[in-house]
Scaffold this motif. Sequence first.
Motif, PDB file in Angstrom:
ATOM      1  N   LEU A 123       1.090  -1.196   0.090  1.00 15.71           N
ATOM      2  CA  LEU A 123      -0.017  -0.277   0.043  1.00 15.71           C
ATOM      3  C   LEU A 123       1.007   1.177  -0.051  1.00 15.71           C
ATOM      4  O   LEU A 123       2.056   1.260   0.283  1.00 15.71           O
ATOM      5  CB  LEU A 123      -0.860  -0.001   1.347  1.00 15.71           C
ATOM      6  CG  LEU A 123      -1.635  -1.214   1.357  1.00 15.71           C
ATOM      7  CD1 LEU A 123      -2.495  -1.205   2.746  1.00 15.71           C
ATOM      8  CD2 LEU A 123      -2.690  -1.400   0.345  1.00 15.71           C
ATOM      9  N   ARG A 124       0.449   2.327  -0.678  1.00 16.21           N
ATOM     10  CA  ARG A 124       1.027   3.622  -0.400  1.00 16.21           C
ATOM     11  C   ARG A 124       0.007   4.838   0.089  1.00 16.21           C
ATOM     12  O   ARG A 124      -1.315   4.694   0.045  1.00 16.21           O
ATOM     13  CB  ARG A 124       1.508   3.994  -1.677  1.00 16.21           C
ATOM     14  CG  ARG A 124       0.563   4.299  -2.950  1.00 16.21           C
ATOM     15  CD  ARG A 124       1.426   4.813  -3.799  1.00 16.21           C
ATOM     16  NE  ARG A 124       0.260   5.029  -5.098  1.00 16.21           N
ATOM     17  CZ  ARG A 124       0.169   6.097  -5.538  1.00 16.21           C
ATOM     18  NH1 ARG A 124       0.531   7.131  -4.960  1.00 16.21           N
ATOM     19  NH2 ARG A 124      -0.787   6.247  -6.441  1.00 16.21           N
ATOM     20  N   VAL A 125       0.587   5.744   0.981  1.00 16.81           N
ATOM     21  CA  VAL A 125      -0.040   6.954   1.090  1.00 16.81           C
ATOM     22  C   VAL A 125      -0.144   7.852   0.060  1.00 16.81           C
ATOM     23  O   VAL A 125       0.980   8.336  -0.301  1.00 16.81           O
ATOM     24  CB  VAL A 125       0.459   7.480   2.483  1.00 16.81           C
ATOM     25  CG1 VAL A 125      -0.198   8.610   2.838  1.00 16.81           C
ATOM     26  CG2 VAL A 125       0.358   6.467   3.719  1.00 16.81           C
ATOM     27  N   THR A 126      -1.090   8.352  -0.078  1.00 15.32           N
ATOM     28  CA  THR A 126      -1.262   9.489  -1.175  1.00 15.32           C
ATOM     29  C   THR A 126      -1.936  10.690  -0.474  1.00 15.32           C
ATOM     30  O   THR A 126      -2.836  10.712   0.552  1.00 15.32           O
ATOM     31  CB  THR A 126      -2.182   9.206  -2.408  1.00 15.32           C
ATOM     32  OG1 THR A 126      -3.587   8.823  -1.886  1.00 15.32           O
ATOM     33  CG2 THR A 126      -2.021   7.897  -3.036  1.00 15.32           C
ATOM     34  N   VAL A 127      -1.547  12.001  -0.982  1.00 12.80           N
ATOM     35  CA  VAL A 127      -1.945  13.172  -0.370  1.00 12.80           C
ATOM     36  C   VAL A 127      -2.244  13.980  -1.684  1.00 12.80           C
ATOM     37  O   VAL A 127      -1.702  14.267  -2.466  1.00 12.80           O
ATOM     38  CB  VAL A 127      -0.712  13.912   0.475  1.00 12.80           C
ATOM     39  CG1 VAL A 127      -1.178  15.204   1.031  1.00 12.80           C
ATOM     40  CG2 VAL A 127      -0.054  13.023   1.452  1.00 12.80           C
ATOM     41  N   ASP A 128      -3.583  14.568  -1.562  1.00 16.08           N
ATOM     42  CA  ASP A 128      -4.346  15.444  -2.609  1.00 16.08           C
ATOM     43  C   ASP A 128      -3.893  16.829  -2.382  1.00 16.08           C
ATOM     44  O   ASP A 128      -3.144  17.144  -1.335  1.00 16.08           O
ATOM     45  CB  ASP A 128      -5.772  15.063  -2.701  1.00 16.08           C
ATOM     46  CG  ASP A 128      -6.476  15.801  -1.258  1.00 16.08           C
ATOM     47  OD1 ASP A 128      -6.223  16.266  -0.558  1.00 16.08           O
ATOM     48  OD2 ASP A 128      -7.703  15.140  -1.200  1.00 16.08           O
ATOM     49  N   ALA A 132      -5.707  19.330  -1.152  1.00 18.14           N
ATOM     50  CA  ALA A 132      -6.021  19.866  -0.216  1.00 18.14           C
ATOM     51  C   ALA A 132      -5.227  19.438   1.227  1.00 18.14           C
ATOM     52  O   ALA A 132      -5.628  19.858   2.159  1.00 18.14           O
ATOM     53  CB  ALA A 132      -7.472  19.704  -0.077  1.00 18.14           C
ATOM     54  N   GLY A 133      -4.267  18.417   1.039  1.00 21.86           N
ATOM     55  CA  GLY A 133      -3.681  17.930   1.968  1.00 21.86           C
ATOM     56  C   GLY A 133      -4.365  16.593   2.879  1.00 21.86           C
ATOM     57  O   GLY A 133      -3.621  16.295   3.856  1.00 21.86           O
ATOM     58  N   ALA A 134      -5.256  16.147   2.328  1.00 18.80           N
ATOM     59  CA  ALA A 134      -5.901  15.094   2.898  1.00 18.80           C
ATOM     60  C   ALA A 134      -5.144  13.618   2.392  1.00 18.80           C
ATOM     61  O   ALA A 134      -4.690  13.540   1.281  1.00 18.80           O
ATOM     62  CB  ALA A 134      -7.306  14.871   2.177  1.00 18.80           C
ATOM     63  N   ALA A 135      -4.778  13.091   3.266  1.00 13.72           N
ATOM     64  CA  ALA A 135      -3.979  11.745   3.140  1.00 13.72           C
ATOM     65  C   ALA A 135      -5.058  10.493   2.949  1.00 13.72           C
ATOM     66  O   ALA A 135      -6.119  10.533   3.624  1.00 13.72           O
ATOM     67  CB  ALA A 135      -3.096  11.410   4.131  1.00 13.72           C
TER      68      ALA A 135
END
Length: 170
Positions: free
Chosen positions: A86-91, A93-96
Amino acid sequence: MNEKDSAPGGLALIEALVNTLDIETGADALDTADGRAAFFLTEPDVPDARVLREALRTACLAHAGHRPPDGSAAPPLDRLLAEAPLRVTVDAAGAASLRPAAEPAGLTARVAAAIAISAADGTWARLKACEAEDCQWAYYDRSPAGRRRWCSMSVCGARAKMRTYRAKRG
């Protein structure tokens, strides 16, 4: 043994996958084209999906405080999920958010993301499997104390209570 409310968020995927097998009748939705399509599976994917399903069922049974009656160990869920990075993505707006590392995401990767997110928000342990040996249907425990034992009190719970009552009287 269907419950009216399905599990929240990504747990609905896990609940639906576990419930593709009706233990009482032996009917397996993964044997049908529609059943496979619901999970974006092809026929060659089905054996791995079944292994994943039974490992998830074992985890759901453990959440409800049950172990397989024969004491057998199911395929380890952690080993299966290790194959789904899995990976963490950040949009913008800063939402992870947590996402499968590969696109398109396979079933195991989608399950891994759902487990990770639900573990973080405290809902993973509420996905359980019915205590009835002829059922073991996955359900989401919405009871305040989190101690529900059956998928349906009106079916499996009533049967279990009736067996206990008869055993005491007989």
